[in-house]
Design a protein around this motif. Structure first.
Motif, PDB file in Angstrom:
ATOM      1  N   GLU A 183       0.796  -1.225   0.000  1.00 14.72           N
ATOM      2  CA  GLU A 183       0.000   0.000   0.000  1.00 14.72           C
ATOM      3  C   GLU A 183       0.831   1.280   0.000  1.00 14.72           C
ATOM      4  O   GLU A 183       0.370   2.318  -0.481  1.00 14.72           O
ATOM      5  CB  GLU A 183      -0.942   0.003   1.208  1.00 14.72           C
ATOM      6  N   GLN A 184       2.056   1.224   0.562  1.00 14.43           N
ATOM      7  CA  GLN A 184       2.828   2.452   0.711  1.00 14.43           C
ATOM      8  C   GLN A 184       4.226   2.370   0.085  1.00 14.43           C
ATOM      9  O   GLN A 184       4.998   3.318   0.203  1.00 14.43           O
ATOM     10  CB  GLN A 184       2.954   2.813   2.204  1.00 14.43           C
ATOM     11  N   ASP A 185       4.547   1.250  -0.554  1.00 15.55           N
ATOM     12  CA  ASP A 185       5.882   1.052  -1.124  1.00 15.55           C
ATOM     13  C   ASP A 185       6.975   1.195  -0.072  1.00 15.55           C
ATOM     14  O   ASP A 185       8.052   1.754  -0.322  1.00 15.55           O
ATOM     15  CB  ASP A 185       6.134   2.027  -2.284  1.00 15.55           C
ATOM     16  N   VAL A 186       6.699   0.688   1.111  1.00 12.17           N
ATOM     17  CA  VAL A 186       7.695   0.668   2.190  1.00 12.17           C
ATOM     18  C   VAL A 186       8.251  -0.745   2.289  1.00 12.17           C
ATOM     19  O   VAL A 186       7.498  -1.699   2.514  1.00 12.17           O
ATOM     20  CB  VAL A 186       7.085   1.094   3.542  1.00 12.17           C
ATOM     21  N   THR A 187       9.555  -0.887   2.095  1.00  9.82           N
ATOM     22  CA  THR A 187      10.211  -2.189   2.223  1.00  9.82           C
ATOM     23  C   THR A 187      10.844  -2.291   3.596  1.00  9.82           C
ATOM     24  O   THR A 187      11.690  -1.458   3.964  1.00  9.82           O
ATOM     25  CB  THR A 187      11.294  -2.367   1.146  1.00  9.82           C
ATOM     26  N   VAL A 188      10.420  -3.272   4.369  1.00  8.30           N
ATOM     27  CA  VAL A 188      10.970  -3.469   5.712  1.00  8.30           C
ATOM     28  C   VAL A 188      12.210  -4.359   5.614  1.00  8.30           C
ATOM     29  O   VAL A 188      12.162  -5.462   5.048  1.00  8.30           O
ATOM     30  CB  VAL A 188       9.926  -4.096   6.655  1.00  8.30           C
ATOM     31  N   LEU A 189      13.314  -3.872   6.163  1.00  5.86           N
ATOM     32  CA  LEU A 189      14.583  -4.591   6.140  1.00  5.86           C
ATOM     33  C   LEU A 189      14.989  -4.994   7.550  1.00  5.86           C
ATOM     34  O   LEU A 189      14.525  -4.413   8.540  1.00  5.86           O
ATOM     35  CB  LEU A 189      15.691  -3.711   5.551  1.00  5.86           C
ATOM     36  N   LEU A 190      15.880  -5.960   7.640  1.00  2.00           N
ATOM     37  CA  LEU A 190      16.542  -6.283   8.899  1.00  2.00           C
ATOM     38  C   LEU A 190      18.026  -6.418   8.592  1.00  2.00           C
ATOM     39  O   LEU A 190      18.439  -7.381   7.951  1.00  2.00           O
ATOM     40  CB  LEU A 190      16.004  -7.578   9.504  1.00  2.00           C
ATOM     41  N   HIS A 191      18.793  -5.443   9.017  1.00  2.00           N
ATOM     42  CA  HIS A 191      20.218  -5.400   8.675  1.00  2.00           C
ATOM     43  C   HIS A 191      20.422  -5.620   7.183  1.00  2.00           C
ATOM     44  O   HIS A 191      21.151  -6.514   6.739  1.00  2.00           O
ATOM     45  CB  HIS A 191      21.030  -6.397   9.494  1.00  2.00           C
ATOM     46  N   SER A 192      19.728  -4.797   6.381  1.00  2.00           N
ATOM     47  CA  SER A 192      19.827  -4.753   4.917  1.00  2.00           C
ATOM     48  C   SER A 192      19.167  -5.930   4.216  1.00  2.00           C
ATOM     49  O   SER A 192      19.196  -6.015   2.991  1.00  2.00           O
ATOM     50  CB  SER A 192      21.291  -4.645   4.453  1.00  2.00           C
ATOM     51  N   ARG A 193      18.548  -6.843   4.962  1.00  2.00           N
ATOM     52  CA  ARG A 193      17.879  -7.991   4.349  1.00  2.00           C
ATOM     53  C   ARG A 193      16.376  -7.749   4.338  1.00  2.00           C
ATOM     54  O   ARG A 193      15.776  -7.528   5.391  1.00  2.00           O
ATOM     55  CB  ARG A 193      18.203  -9.278   5.112  1.00  2.00           C
ATOM     56  N   SER A 194      15.783  -7.832   3.162  1.00  2.00           N
ATOM     57  CA  SER A 194      14.354  -7.582   3.036  1.00  2.00           C
ATOM     58  C   SER A 194      13.557  -8.670   3.754  1.00  2.00           C
ATOM     59  O   SER A 194      13.867  -9.860   3.676  1.00  2.00           O
ATOM     60  CB  SER A 194      13.946  -7.534   1.562  1.00  2.00           C
ATOM     61  N   LEU A 195      12.492  -8.261   4.447  1.00  2.00           N
ATOM     62  CA  LEU A 195      11.579  -9.189   5.106  1.00  2.00           C
ATOM     63  C   LEU A 195      10.284  -9.357   4.318  1.00  2.00           C
ATOM     64  O   LEU A 195       9.378 -10.068   4.761  1.00  2.00           O
ATOM     65  CB  LEU A 195      11.267  -8.704   6.526  1.00  2.00           C
ATOM     66  N   VAL A 196      10.197  -8.719   3.159  1.00  2.00           N
ATOM     67  CA  VAL A 196       8.992  -8.802   2.340  1.00  2.00           C
ATOM     68  C   VAL A 196       8.847 -10.211   1.758  1.00  2.00           C
ATOM     69  O   VAL A 196       9.810 -10.791   1.252  1.00  2.00           O
ATOM     70  CB  VAL A 196       9.026  -7.758   1.208  1.00  2.00           C
ATOM     71  N   ASN A 197       7.641 -10.759   1.862  1.00  2.00           N
ATOM     72  CA  ASN A 197       7.319 -12.092   1.331  1.00  2.00           C
ATOM     73  C   ASN A 197       8.138 -13.210   1.965  1.00  2.00           C
ATOM     74  O   ASN A 197       8.366 -14.255   1.344  1.00  2.00           O
ATOM     75  CB  ASN A 197       7.491 -12.141  -0.194  1.00  2.00           C
ATOM     76  N   LYS A 198       8.586 -13.007   3.180  1.00  2.00           N
ATOM     77  CA  LYS A 198       9.360 -14.043   3.871  1.00  2.00           C
ATOM     78  C   LYS A 198       8.456 -14.856   4.796  1.00  2.00           C
ATOM     79  O   LYS A 198       7.458 -14.359   5.325  1.00  2.00           O
ATOM     80  CB  LYS A 198      10.492 -13.401   4.683  1.00  2.00           C
ATOM     81  N   THR A 248      16.571 -14.736   9.896  1.00  2.00           N
ATOM     82  CA  THR A 248      17.203 -13.450   9.590  1.00  2.00           C
ATOM     83  C   THR A 248      17.535 -12.707  10.878  1.00  2.00           C
ATOM     84  O   THR A 248      18.588 -12.073  10.995  1.00  2.00           O
ATOM     85  CB  THR A 248      16.280 -12.594   8.706  1.00  2.00           C
ATOM     86  N   HIS A 249      16.649 -12.780  11.853  1.00  2.00           N
ATOM     87  CA  HIS A 249      16.939 -12.167  13.155  1.00  2.00           C
ATOM     88  C   HIS A 249      18.152 -12.843  13.809  1.00  2.00           C
ATOM     89  O   HIS A 249      19.009 -12.171  14.380  1.00  2.00           O
ATOM     90  CB  HIS A 249      15.730 -12.285  14.084  1.00  2.00           C
ATOM     91  N   ARG A 250      18.211 -14.161  13.706  1.00  2.00           N
ATOM     92  CA  ARG A 250      19.326 -14.881  14.328  1.00  2.00           C
ATOM     93  C   ARG A 250      20.644 -14.577  13.623  1.00  2.00           C
ATOM     94  O   ARG A 250      21.703 -14.547  14.255  1.00  2.00           O
ATOM     95  CB  ARG A 250      19.054 -16.385  14.314  1.00  2.00           C
ATOM     96  N   PHE A 251      20.574 -14.338  12.303  1.00  2.00           N
ATOM     97  CA  PHE A 251      21.804 -14.063  11.563  1.00  2.00           C
ATOM     98  C   PHE A 251      22.519 -12.821  12.093  1.00  2.00           C
ATOM     99  O   PHE A 251      23.742 -12.707  11.984  1.00  2.00           O
ATOM    100  CB  PHE A 251      21.512 -13.883  10.074  1.00  2.00           C
ATOM    101  N   ALA A 252      21.755 -11.895  12.678  1.00  2.00           N
ATOM    102  CA  ALA A 252      22.375 -10.684  13.226  1.00  2.00           C
ATOM    103  C   ALA A 252      23.444 -11.027  14.256  1.00  2.00           C
ATOM    104  O   ALA A 252      24.379 -10.255  14.477  1.00  2.00           O
ATOM    105  CB  ALA A 252      21.309  -9.785  13.856  1.00  2.00           C
ATOM    106  N   ARG A 253      23.319 -12.206  14.875  1.00  2.00           N
ATOM    107  CA  ARG A 253      24.313 -12.655  15.850  1.00  2.00           C
ATOM    108  C   ARG A 253      25.701 -12.755  15.228  1.00  2.00           C
ATOM    109  O   ARG A 253      26.712 -12.444  15.871  1.00  2.00           O
ATOM    110  CB  ARG A 253      23.875 -14.023  16.387  1.00  2.00           C
ATOM    111  N   GLN A 254      25.764 -13.187  13.954  1.00  7.87           N
ATOM    112  CA  GLN A 254      27.053 -13.345  13.298  1.00  7.87           C
ATOM    113  C   GLN A 254      27.668 -11.993  12.936  1.00  7.87           C
ATOM    114  O   GLN A 254      28.871 -11.885  12.756  1.00  7.87           O
ATOM    115  CB  GLN A 254      26.894 -14.189  12.037  1.00  7.87           C
TER     116      GLN A 254
END
Length: 481
Positions: free
Chosen positions: A31-46, A54-60
């Protein structure tokens, strides 16, 4: 309750939270063309599990795991704001909020951090920009997947057509099948149908016209309702301005090449020199996959340490221009069987550095070996630095570059001791620093840089196309400069 029961209960709780995030992420994107990222990784359609991983990967990267309980409040706050098209990194929001000592609430902090995407500052939704793919090979089909994935509200890039040579009976059916299933990158995420009568592939609601032509001069794109389009030539048949200018037909505004350009064609590595593209430039190149892999970390190292000279050795997966079995080839060694041999060959990536980093005066040499894997390569970058340093300092620096710098979409970082090439299939970064393999002694540094030479490179191409089309939306919080 046992420890195992505690762990399982915690997992189920986090699963439930991740499930609640999916409709919010989807709605913001649609609706708003907002892409949600987590440390540069898109969470869209995940999926739920993908969001948790992806949250756990932040540990590395950051040294500690990031929990969905940390990021959900920021995501929920985004739904209360009048956001315009943008990319918002909730991982960075959580990390910077934790470091902030002003006592702000999550709502106050988030509103301040994304202020550039709200109210009078926000970018208004605009009409989408047409894209045409000239060629539909390995890179062309991955570009198609990315363009379809990024359709969002329909106000960004819109894949309108692909141009190919007629391949015989059921040509369009076979091409759709190649888009649907890929031996390396897996199934297409969505649905694909074919309308042979109108020569159209419909992928996730995107109607893509298949145009058959033997030469660019045969096509009037306006006849298909295409206007002011960006054409991406992924055939590599034309590499100079004269040849690529053939694509500037009615309906085409700009031409982007997915191979190194020759002559005065600008070679662009997104994140490094994309801001040098002149607004009236109609023809440009995205350089090579290897150039995109080495230039961002080379730029990062030059800025911090200075680089006096360097050599890059590329261990590269085999490609379509090699033979499956020994046979005639215009290049002597590439005629030998690709799946059975390591093949010494040349790379133009080192010489391309000068085009992307004209201020870097250090001589950079390069060579390459093709090896029997179908995707993912590694560049071994050996540098003589301008000052002495330590391995720990270099790794800390590159880890921070991958997290917070303007190069965070280009450079990734991994510390897993057992990482191998197949782990990086599908990586959206231009290159990934392998911490465990990095070697530093005094003023000498050797970086091992993994890269998905197909998908990671395609992501870089899309970023360039987004930039020249005007739909490359800003990221918040803004990366540190």
């Amino acid at each position: 309750m046992t420890v195992n029961d505690d762990a399982f209960t915690n997992w189920k709780t986090r699963e439930e939270i991740a499930e609640s995030m999916i409709p919010i992420i989807g709605r913001l994107h649609r609706e708003q063309d907002v892409t949600v990222l987590l440390h540069s990784r898109s969470l869209v359609n995940k999926s739920v599990v993908s969001i948790l991983k992806t949250h756990r990967f932040a540990r590395q990267i950051a040294g500690e795991e990031l929990s969905v309980t940390d990021t959900l409040p920021f995501l929920q706050t985004l739904t209360t704001l009048d956001l315009g098209p943008s990319q918002i990194d909730i991982g960075m929001l959580a990390a910077t909020y934790r470091a902030d000592d002003r006592g702000l609430s999550v709502e106050e902090f988030t509103a301040e951090a994304v202020a550039g995407a709200t109210g009078e500052n926000k970018i208004e939704l605009r009409e989408g920009r047409d894209v045409v793919l000239y060629g539909f090979g390995r890179i062309g089909r991955l570009l198609a997947r990315l363009l379809i994935e990024k359709t969002g509200s329909g106000n960004g890039l819109r894949l309108r057509a692909i141009v190919v040579r007629q391949g015989g009976d059921q040509d369009i059916v076979k091409r759709a099948s190649l888009l649907r299933r890929d031996s390396i990158h897996g199934q297409f995420q969505g649905t694909i149908t074919v309308d042979e009568a109108s020569s159209t592939i419909i992928a996730n609601g995107n109607e893509i016209k298949v145009i058959y032509a033997g030469d660019p001069s045969e096509i009037d794109y306006t006849a298909y309702g295409i206007k002011d389009a960006i054409l991406v030539d992924n055939t590599g048949k034309w590499r100079d301005r004269e040849g690529l200018s053939k694509h500037l037909r009615p309906g085409i505004d700009k031409v982007v090449l997915t191979a190194p350009g020759k002559g005065d064609v600008p070679n662009i590595v997104h994140g490094v020199n994309h801001d040098t593209i002149k607004p009236d430039e109609q023809i440009l190149s995205c350089a090579s996959c290897t150039t995109n892999a080495i230039v961002p970390p080379l730029k990062a190292m030059a800025e911090e340490y200075g680089v006096l000279r360097g050599h890059v050795e590329t261990v590269h997966s085999f490609t379509n221009d090699q033979n499956l079995l020994d046979n005639y080839h215009s290049s002597d060694r590439r005629g030998r069987s690709a799946p059975l041999n390591m093949v010494i060959t040349e790379t133009g990536a080192a010489s391309a550095v000068a085009k992307a980093l004209p201020d870097l005066k250090a001589p950079i040499t390069g060579s390459s070996i093709r090896v029997p894997v179908p995707d993912v390569s590694i560049a071994i970058l050996s540098l003589r630095l301008g000052r002495a340093t330590t391995r720990e300092e270099v790794l800390d620096y590159l880890r921070n570059v991958s997290l917070t710098s303007p190069l965070k979409r280009q450079i990734d970082f991994i510390s897993a001791p057992d990482a191998v090439s197949s782990d990086f299939i599908g990586s959206r970064h231009a290159s990934i620093v392998d911490a465990g393999a990095t070697k530093v002694e005094d003023d000498n540094a050797i970086l091992y840089l993994w890269y998905d030479n197909e998908f990671g490179y395609s992501c870089q191409v899309i970023r360039v196309v987004q930039h020249v089309s005007g739909v490359e939306y800003p990221t918040f919080p803004a990366p540190a400069v």
